[in-house]
Design an enzyme around this catalytic site. Sequence first.
Site, PDB file in Angstrom:
ATOM      1  N   PRO A 274      87.177  19.245  64.146  1.00  0.00           N
ATOM      2  CA  PRO A 274      86.676  18.589  62.940  1.00  0.00           C
ATOM      3  C   PRO A 274      87.623  18.789  61.756  1.00  0.00           C
ATOM      4  O   PRO A 274      88.188  19.870  61.585  1.00  0.00           O
ATOM      5  CB  PRO A 274      85.340  19.293  62.685  1.00  0.00           C
ATOM      6  CG  PRO A 274      85.522  20.657  63.270  1.00  0.00           C
ATOM      7  CD  PRO A 274      86.450  20.510  64.438  1.00  0.00           C
ATOM      8  N   CYS A 344     101.706   0.476  38.761  1.00  0.00           N
ATOM      9  CA  CYS A 344     101.907  -0.952  38.550  1.00  0.00           C
ATOM     10  C   CYS A 344     101.515  -1.790  39.766  1.00  0.00           C
ATOM     11  O   CYS A 344     102.361  -2.494  40.334  1.00  0.00           O
ATOM     12  CB  CYS A 344     103.359  -1.208  38.183  1.00  0.00           C
ATOM     13  SG  CYS A 344     103.857  -0.160  36.831  1.00  0.00           S
TER      14      CYS A 344
END
Length: 421
Positions: A274, A344
Amino acid sequence: MDHFQYANGELCAEAVPIRQIADDIGTPFYCYSTATLERHYQVFADAVSGLDATICYAVKANGNIGVIATLARLGAGADVVSVGEMKRALTGGVPASKIVFSGVGKTADEMAAALKAGVLQINVESEQELETLSQVAASLGAEAAIAIRANPDVDALTHEKIATGKSENKFGVDWDAVPGLYAQARDLAGIRVAGIAVHIGSQILDLEPFRQAYGLIAGLVETLRADGHDIERVDLGGGLGIPYEHETPPTPEEYGAMVQSIVGDLGCRIFFEPGRLIAGNAGILVTRVINIKKGVARNFAIVDAAMNDLMRPTLYNAHHAIWPVTEPPVGAEEMEIEVVGPICETGDTFGKPRLLPELEAGDLVCVRTAGAYGAVMASTYNARPLVPEVMVNDKAYAVVRDRITVDDMLAREQLPDWLQG
Ligand code: LLP
């Protein structure tokens, strides 16, 4: 359950106000909670306690050595997919005897490093890899204990980019080819068959795909034993999902009971890998509002963290809850606003517009459930340095990775001869 809650009007990580950390070290930063990591590990360990279980935390989810050391102290092993992750696991205090080396593209150098370190097991993903491993092990006079990762062709019903158990995925050995590869492995120098492995994907919210895959694996164990192979270990991978928004994943108890019913009688040592389940809700990304920009079509909170710090929203359209660090008063008015970074690209967003209390420049907010696949996936796009990572333990906190500076980044670059002078 996690330990990021409001107390006295301020968001705290355990007993430490987030604002205090932000004032001390600036923003953005990742903040991890020890109590949450420990709780998640323990809940999972309890859920599989009826089995001869080894929990190998998937280091890829969060490889910070503080996180690894926290789990190692509880007895966790590690699942690693590179020499880098192996070094992290060892540095965090996981003994090599509890490290499983997985990954779809191990180089011969990585195999050699894993064997020299003495890892417990190497999970093999192809015939070519098995041959290379045999050569590497033989040349070192070593013996590689292996599990072959079988591809069960099961749909994990998760995001396509993180589903790994279908035959069209690059992972594992095609189901029908598995017995033949075990037969080959038996005769190869430097190879000792120890077990079988499977991992069908991540953020799985339904027990059914696990049940299918594990049922197939249990059948394969019987077949391989009938063929004379000594299958002592079954590695069931990771993948159990967690709630980010309104999901209701199976509980670890339900998962554990299902596993018990399918592989409990095989007489094998069972491995689990996990990652997200342990680290996901144990971390947040803390960021400060630079500006509020009100537009005709939409309002934006431009914050100082961006997609380079947390890729998941733009990469997988993943939802991460966003909380203000100052607790909103009951009944406070909310506005619809999209939280975005300064990069951007329009993709630089923390998700669809949210209902949040009125924010202003300078306010702190946090992006939740960012402990897994957050800092580890960060980049330096737009020359944005990697942000620090902090661990909280009750009333104490420590910076467990410093902020990288732009000068640190530039120090690793140099002009070629022909551009100097
Ligand atoms: N074992 C293997 C062989 C794996 O490939 C993975 C995850 C795990 C264990 C741990 O799975 P978990 O329990 O964390 O679901 N970056 C993506 C997730 C990629 C998972 C890759 N493999 C995301 O942010 O959703």
